[in-house]
Design a protein around this motif. Structure first.
Motif, PDB file in Angstrom:
ATOM      1  N   GLN A  43     -38.011  51.783 -18.110  1.00 26.07           N
ATOM      2  CA  GLN A  43     -37.410  50.604 -18.742  1.00 26.07           C
ATOM      3  C   GLN A  43     -35.887  50.726 -18.809  1.00 26.07           C
ATOM      4  OE1 GLN A  43     -40.042  50.796 -22.297  1.00 26.07           O
ATOM      5  NE2 GLN A  43     -40.404  48.619 -21.942  1.00 26.07           N
ATOM      6  N   ALA A  44     -35.406  51.934 -19.106  1.00 22.76           N
ATOM      7  CA  ALA A  44     -33.955  52.144 -19.141  1.00 22.76           C
ATOM      8  C   ALA A  44     -33.352  51.890 -17.764  1.00 22.76           C
ATOM      9  CB  ALA A  44     -33.640  53.562 -19.614  1.00 22.76           C
ATOM     10  N   GLY A  45     -34.007  52.417 -16.714  1.00 20.94           N
ATOM     11  CA  GLY A  45     -33.522  52.176 -15.359  1.00 20.94           C
ATOM     12  C   GLY A  45     -33.488  50.696 -15.023  1.00 20.94           C
ATOM     13  N   GLN A  46     -34.555  49.983 -15.391  1.00 23.84           N
ATOM     14  CA  GLN A  46     -34.621  48.543 -15.140  1.00 23.84           C
ATOM     15  C   GLN A  46     -33.481  47.807 -15.838  1.00 23.84           C
ATOM     16  OE1 GLN A  46     -36.653  46.625 -13.342  1.00 23.84           O
ATOM     17  NE2 GLN A  46     -38.645  47.619 -13.106  1.00 23.84           N
ATOM     18  N   LEU A  47     -33.202  48.179 -17.073  1.00 22.10           N
ATOM     19  CA  LEU A  47     -32.156  47.507 -17.842  1.00 22.10           C
ATOM     20  C   LEU A  47     -30.800  47.629 -17.142  1.00 22.10           C
ATOM     21  CD1 LEU A  47     -30.996  46.086 -20.321  1.00 22.10           C
ATOM     22  CD2 LEU A  47     -30.929  48.308 -21.471  1.00 22.10           C
ATOM     23  N   ARG A 136     -23.534  44.757 -34.940  1.00 21.53           N
ATOM     24  CA  ARG A 136     -22.810  43.852 -35.833  1.00 21.53           C
ATOM     25  C   ARG A 136     -21.300  44.066 -35.771  1.00 21.53           C
ATOM     26  NH1 ARG A 136     -26.120  45.067 -41.210  1.00 21.53           N
ATOM     27  NH2 ARG A 136     -26.100  47.094 -40.163  1.00 21.53           N
ATOM     28  N   SER A 137     -20.882  45.324 -35.629  1.00 26.11           N
ATOM     29  CA  SER A 137     -19.453  45.604 -35.532  1.00 26.11           C
ATOM     30  C   SER A 137     -18.948  45.480 -34.100  1.00 26.11           C
ATOM     31  CB  SER A 137     -19.153  47.012 -36.071  1.00 26.11           C
ATOM     32  OG  SER A 137     -19.890  47.983 -35.353  1.00 26.11           O
ATOM     33  N   PHE A 138     -19.869  45.218 -33.166  1.00 24.11           N
ATOM     34  CA  PHE A 138     -19.525  45.070 -31.755  1.00 24.11           C
ATOM     35  C   PHE A 138     -20.165  43.796 -31.215  1.00 24.11           C
ATOM     36  CE2 PHE A 138     -18.348  49.483 -31.966  1.00 24.11           C
ATOM     37  CZ  PHE A 138     -17.397  49.636 -30.973  1.00 24.11           C
ATOM     38  N   PRO A 139     -19.662  42.638 -31.577  1.00 21.61           N
ATOM     39  CA  PRO A 139     -20.298  41.395 -31.123  1.00 21.61           C
ATOM     40  C   PRO A 139     -20.275  41.221 -29.612  1.00 21.61           C
ATOM     41  CG  PRO A 139     -18.167  40.970 -32.158  1.00 21.61           C
ATOM     42  CD  PRO A 139     -18.492  42.395 -32.443  1.00 21.61           C
ATOM     43  N   PHE A 140     -19.365  41.944 -28.935  1.00 22.28           N
ATOM     44  CA  PHE A 140     -19.274  41.842 -27.479  1.00 22.28           C
ATOM     45  C   PHE A 140     -20.100  42.907 -26.768  1.00 22.28           C
ATOM     46  CE2 PHE A 140     -15.762  44.129 -29.341  1.00 22.28           C
ATOM     47  CZ  PHE A 140     -15.770  45.339 -28.666  1.00 22.28           C
ATOM     48  N   ALA A 141     -20.817  43.755 -27.520  1.00 24.68           N
ATOM     49  CA  ALA A 141     -21.653  44.798 -26.918  1.00 24.68           C
ATOM     50  C   ALA A 141     -23.098  44.327 -26.814  1.00 24.68           C
ATOM     51  CB  ALA A 141     -21.579  46.068 -27.753  1.00 24.68           C
ATOM     52  N   HIS A 142     -23.792  44.783 -25.775  1.00 25.41           N
ATOM     53  CA  HIS A 142     -25.220  44.512 -25.628  1.00 25.41           C
ATOM     54  C   HIS A 142     -26.004  45.451 -26.538  1.00 25.41           C
ATOM     55  CE1 HIS A 142     -23.938  42.321 -22.086  1.00 25.41           C
ATOM     56  NE2 HIS A 142     -23.481  43.428 -21.514  1.00 25.41           N
ATOM     57  N   SER A 143     -27.114  44.983 -27.057  1.00 24.38           N
ATOM     58  CA  SER A 143     -27.982  45.830 -27.872  1.00 24.38           C
ATOM     59  C   SER A 143     -28.984  46.523 -26.962  1.00 24.38           C
ATOM     60  CB  SER A 143     -28.725  45.004 -28.928  1.00 24.38           C
ATOM     61  OG  SER A 143     -29.706  45.799 -29.559  1.00 24.38           O
ATOM     62  N   TYR A 144     -28.804  47.817 -26.765  1.00 25.57           N
ATOM     63  CA  TYR A 144     -29.696  48.569 -25.883  1.00 25.57           C
ATOM     64  C   TYR A 144     -31.136  48.483 -26.375  1.00 25.57           C
ATOM     65  CZ  TYR A 144     -32.084  52.461 -23.672  1.00 25.57           C
ATOM     66  OH  TYR A 144     -33.015  53.219 -22.997  1.00 25.57           O
ATOM     67  N   ASP A 145     -31.369  48.769 -27.643  1.00 27.49           N
ATOM     68  CA  ASP A 145     -32.731  48.795 -28.178  1.00 27.49           C
ATOM     69  C   ASP A 145     -33.445  47.456 -27.975  1.00 27.49           C
ATOM     70  OD1 ASP A 145     -32.477  51.396 -28.957  1.00 27.49           O
ATOM     71  OD2 ASP A 145     -32.330  50.997 -31.102  1.00 27.49           O
ATOM     72  N   ARG A 146     -32.755  46.370 -28.257  1.00 29.98           N
ATOM     73  CA  ARG A 146     -33.389  45.054 -28.167  1.00 29.98           C
ATOM     74  C   ARG A 146     -33.706  44.694 -26.714  1.00 29.98           C
ATOM     75  NH1 ARG A 146     -31.375  40.163 -27.200  1.00 29.98           N
ATOM     76  NH2 ARG A 146     -29.216  40.860 -27.427  1.00 29.98           N
ATOM     77  N   LEU A 147     -32.773  44.969 -25.812  1.00 26.42           N
ATOM     78  CA  LEU A 147     -32.950  44.575 -24.415  1.00 26.42           C
ATOM     79  C   LEU A 147     -33.959  45.455 -23.680  1.00 26.42           C
ATOM     80  CD1 LEU A 147     -29.210  43.882 -23.516  1.00 26.42           C
ATOM     81  CD2 LEU A 147     -31.034  42.185 -23.749  1.00 26.42           C
ATOM     82  N   VAL A 148     -33.914  46.759 -23.940  1.00 24.63           N
ATOM     83  CA  VAL A 148     -34.763  47.673 -23.168  1.00 24.63           C
ATOM     84  C   VAL A 148     -36.240  47.450 -23.483  1.00 24.63           C
ATOM     85  CG1 VAL A 148     -34.884  49.663 -24.740  1.00 24.63           C
ATOM     86  CG2 VAL A 148     -34.799  50.039 -22.257  1.00 24.63           C
ATOM     87  N   ALA A 149     -36.531  47.002 -24.699  1.00 26.00           N
ATOM     88  CA  ALA A 149     -37.927  46.797 -25.104  1.00 26.00           C
ATOM     89  C   ALA A 149     -38.614  45.717 -24.278  1.00 26.00           C
ATOM     90  CB  ALA A 149     -37.986  46.438 -26.588  1.00 26.00           C
ATOM     91  N   HIS A 150     -37.842  44.845 -23.645  1.00 26.67           N
ATOM     92  CA  HIS A 150     -38.417  43.740 -22.866  1.00 26.67           C
ATOM     93  C   HIS A 150     -38.429  44.022 -21.363  1.00 26.67           C
ATOM     94  CE1 HIS A 150     -38.556  41.244 -26.436  1.00 26.67           C
ATOM     95  NE2 HIS A 150     -37.285  41.547 -26.690  1.00 26.67           N
ATOM     96  N   MET A 151     -38.045  45.230 -20.983  1.00 20.88           N
ATOM     97  CA  MET A 151     -38.025  45.576 -19.563  1.00 20.88           C
ATOM     98  C   MET A 151     -39.412  46.001 -19.081  1.00 20.88           C
ATOM     99  SD  MET A 151     -34.969  45.117 -18.368  1.00 20.88           S
ATOM    100  CE  MET A 151     -34.777  43.700 -19.483  1.00 20.88           C
ATOM    101  N   PRO A 152     -39.732  45.790 -17.796  1.00 20.01           N
ATOM    102  CA  PRO A 152     -41.011  46.263 -17.235  1.00 20.01           C
ATOM    103  C   PRO A 152     -41.117  47.784 -17.319  1.00 20.01           C
ATOM    104  CG  PRO A 152     -39.929  44.707 -15.753  1.00 20.01           C
ATOM    105  CD  PRO A 152     -38.934  45.037 -16.808  1.00 20.01           C
ATOM    106  N   VAL A 153     -42.348  48.269 -17.433  1.00 21.03           N
ATOM    107  CA  VAL A 153     -42.557  49.715 -17.573  1.00 21.03           C
ATOM    108  C   VAL A 153     -42.744  50.408 -16.225  1.00 21.03           C
ATOM    109  CG1 VAL A 153     -43.523  49.507 -19.887  1.00 21.03           C
ATOM    110  CG2 VAL A 153     -45.050  49.436 -17.896  1.00 21.03           C
ATOM    111  N   SER A 154     -42.726  49.653 -15.141  1.00 20.55           N
ATOM    112  CA  SER A 154     -42.814  50.262 -13.814  1.00 20.55           C
ATOM    113  C   SER A 154     -41.468  50.116 -13.116  1.00 20.55           C
ATOM    114  CB  SER A 154     -43.906  49.596 -12.977  1.00 20.55           C
ATOM    115  OG  SER A 154     -43.638  48.213 -12.821  1.00 20.55           O
TER     116      SER A 154
END
Length: 523
Positions: A43-47, A136-154
Motif C-alpha cells: 500500500q505504501a508503494g502504491q501511494l 492540522r499544522s500542515f494544511p499543505f501536507a498530505h496525510s499519509y495514514d489517511r491516504l495509504v489506508a485506501h490503497m490496494p494491497v497488491s
C-alpha cells in the motif's frame, strides 16, 4: 538469497510463503502478521506511485522508530524508488544539505517531527510533503495514514538489477558535509542474508529493537535479518532502560542489539529494579564501539547471555565483522569477517603494504555489499573505493593469527605524541581496567611540544575517591608513559549522540571552551 525480481524490498518473500500468519512486528500496541506487513508495504508503494514517485527517485524519511517506517522504507524499494533515511538528531543545516544534495522531492515525516519538517520545507524545494497522521499544522501536507489506508494491497514489484541503487544513507559528517553512501539491491540481499546465517537466526527468535532504525546497527543486526528469517521483532520508540527490561520480560525477546552505553544503563536499571525476568535472552549484539571486559563479565553474570561484538560501516556492507555464536570468542575483538567478505590490513605510510597479523593498519574491505560509491562525489569514490572493489575504511585495525579483528580507532584519530603513535581506544582500554572507572572517552588536543596529547573524560563509580593525579599515575603504572592523559575531566554522564555512542565532538568542544583554544604546554 534473492527473489526473481531481485528487489530487496521483497525481503519478506520467504516468510510470506512459509508463515504468512506469523507475528512479524509488535510496536506500541500494534501487532502485525507477515501478511499484514506485506500488504502495508504494498500500500505504501502504491501511494507513492500515485504521487509520481518512480524508479530511482529519492524519498526522504524523517521518523523515529515506528512500524510505518518499515512499510514506507520497503514499500519505496518495491517500486524501485530509493529510501533516504534521515537521522532525526541532526541539525537542520545538515538535514537541509542532505535533502538538497540528494535531490529528494518527497519528504515523509512523523508527527513528532513536525517542527523540524516545517523548517526543512522552507529551506528546500519539495514536490510533496507527507505527514504521518496529524496535518492540522500542515494544511499543505498530505496525510499519509489517511491516504495509504485506501490503497490496494497488491503491487507489481519493480524488477531491480543487482547494482541498482537500493538505499541512499548519509554518514554523520563528522568531518565536512555528510556523504551519501549508495547501497545496492544485490549488496543488501547478500549482507542481510549472510548476517542472518552468521548469527543463526531462526523463526523462533524475537528481536528487541530499541536503537534507531535509521542507523545501520538496528537495520543490519535486527530488522533485515529478522524479516528475512521469518522471525519476529518488538520495536520500541526509543531506548529507555525500564522500557527495554519490561519489553524483554513481556514479549520473551531472545536477543537485542545496541551499544555499550545502552547495556551499561540497562544493567544499572536491572540492579535497582530486578523484578523483570530477562531469562529469555539468548545473546546480545554490541556494535559501534568495543565492549569493556568488565561489562562483558557483568552481562554474562547478570543476564547469562553470549555477547556478540560486531563492526560495520555504512559503505562497508554495512556489516563487516561479527563474533560467531559458535567456536572461539575473543574479548575485545569485533569478530571474524562475514563469509565471502575479504579484509586486509594496509600500512598508513602511503606504500599500501599488506601488513601481517598483529600489526596495526587501515582496514580495507571487499564484499558484495560495499557501496557503489558516494552520491555526487566521484573523486571521493575513486579515492576510497579501488577499481577492483576494495573500500578503504579509514578505520585502524589489527588482525590476529586466527583472523579476528580488533578495532583500534579512526585513522584520523591517531595521535603522534613526540614521535610516538598512540590510539584513543588503547588508552581507554587501559583506564577501563581501573575498578573505580565506569566509562572513559579519550580525545586529542594540540600541544606545543608534543604535537598532540590525550585528554581523558572519565565517569567513575559511585563514591569513588579518584583524583586527576591518581588517574594519571594509574595509567603511567599500567601503560606507556608517553601516552598518559595530560588532563582528566570527570563527568557525571557521557554525552551521547543519536545512535547511542559517546559524542566525541561535544567533548572536544567542551575542552576547547575550557582551554579557550589555547595550546597545552608542559610534558
Amino acid at each position: 538469497m534473492s527473489t526473481p525480481s531481485g528487489n530487496f524490498g521483497e525481503l519478506t518473500y520467504e516468510a510470506m510463503l512459509l508463515s504468512p500468519d506469523k507475528t512479524a512486528v509488535i510496536s506500541e500496541g500494534i501487532e502485525l502478521t507477515y501478511r499484514q506487513l506485506d500488504q502495508r508495504m504494498n500500500q505504501a508503494g502504491q501511494l507513492f506511485q500515485r504521487y509520481g514517485v518512480r524508479k530511482g527517485d529519492r524519498v526522504a524519511i524523517l521518523f523515529p522508530n515506528d512500524i510505518r517506517y518499515l512499510e514506507i522504507c520497503f514499500g519505496l524499494m518495491r517500486i524501485g524508488a530509493v529510501p533516504l533515511p534521515l537521522n532525526i538528531k541532526l541539525g537542520n543545516e545538515a538535514l537541509t544539505y542532505i535533502l538538497r544534495d540528494s535531490g529528494a522531492k518527497v519528504l515523509v515525516f512523523h508527527e513528532t517531527m513536525a517542527e523540524k519538517a516545517a523548517e526543512l520545507t522552507d529551506a528546500t524545494a519539495l514536490d510533496h510533503l507527507f505527514a504521518a497522521s496529524d496535518t492540522r499544522s500542515f494544511p499543505f501536507a498530505h496525510s499519509y495514514d489517511r491516504l495509504v489506508a485506501h490503497m490496494p494491497v497488491s503491487l507489481s514489484i519493480v524488477p531491480m538489477a543487482s547494482d541498482d541503487l537500493c538505499l541512499l544513507i548519509y554518514t554523520s559528517g563528522s568531518t565536512g558535509n555528510p556523504k551519501g553512501c549508495m547501497l545496492t539491491h544485490g549488496g543488501q540481499w547478500w549482507n542481510a542474508d549472510t548476517n542472518r546465517k552468521v548469527i543463526m537466526l531462526d523463526r523462533d527468535d524475537r528481536a528487541l529493537v530499541a536503537v534507531p532504525m535509521y542507523h545501520k546497527n538496528a537495520m543490519i543486526n535486527a530488522v533485515k535479518p529478522v524479516l528475512m528469517a521469518g522471525a519476529s521483532m518488538v520495536i520500541l520508540p526509543r531506548f529507555e532502560p525500564a522500557e527495554v527490561a519490561a519489553a524483554i520480560h513481556q514479549h520473551r525477546c531472545t536477543y537485542t542489539t545496541g551499544v555499550p552505553a545502552m547495556y551499561k544503563m540497562l544493567l544499572a536499571h536491572v540492579k535497582e529494579e530486578p523484578r523483570y525476568d530477562l531469562s529469555s535472552l539468548r545473546f546480545i549484539i554490541c556494535g559501534s564501539s568495543e565492549v569493556p571486559p568488565e561489562l562483558v563479565s557483568e552481562l554474562r553474570e547478570r543476564l547469562g547471555v553470549a555477547i556478540l561484538e560486531a563492526y560495520g560501516l555504512t559503505e562497508g556492507g554495512p556489516q563487516v565483522l561479527v563474533s560467531p555464536r559458535w567456536g572461539i570468542h575473543k574479548q575485545g575483538s569485533a569478530g571474524l569477517p562475514l563469509p565471502d567478505s575479504e579484509v586486509r590490513v594496509v600500512s598508513t605510510d602511503g606504500s599500501n603494504r599488506v601488513l601481517p597479523a598483529g600489526e596495526v593498519g587501515e582496514l580495507w574491505v571487499k564484499n558484495p555489499g560495499v557501496a557503489k560509491g558516494y552520491w555526487n562525489l566521484p573523486q571521493l569514490s575513486r579515492e576510497r573505493i579501488s577499481e577492483d572493489g576494495w573500500l578503504k575504511t579509514g578505520d585502524l585495525v589489527r588482525l590476529d593469527e586466527d583472523g579476528y579483528g580488533y578495532i583500534v580507532g579512526r585513522k584520523d584519530d591517531m595521535m603522534i605524541i613526540g614521535g610516538e603513535n598512540a590510539y584513543p581506544k588503547e588508552i581507554e582500554n587501559i583506564l577501563l581496567r581501573h575498578p573505580e572507572i565506569e566509562d572513559v572517552c579519550v580525545v586529542a588536543i594540540a600541544h606545543e611540544m608534543k604535537g598532540k596529547v590525550p585528554v581523558a573524560f572519565v565517569k567513575t563509580v559511585r563514591l569513588s575517591t579518584l583524583t586527576e593525579q591518581s588517574v594519571k599515575e594509574y595509567y603511567i603504572r599500567n601503560g606507556p608513559a608517553y601516552s598518559h592523559p595530560r588532563q582528566v575531566v570527570f563527568l557525571d554522564e557521557m554525552p551521547l549522540n543519536g545512535t547511542g555512542k559517546i559524542n566525541k565532538a561535544a567533548l572536544v568542544e567542551m575542552i576547547a571552551e575550557e582551554r579557550g583554544d589555547r595550546h597545552v604546554s608542559g610534558s
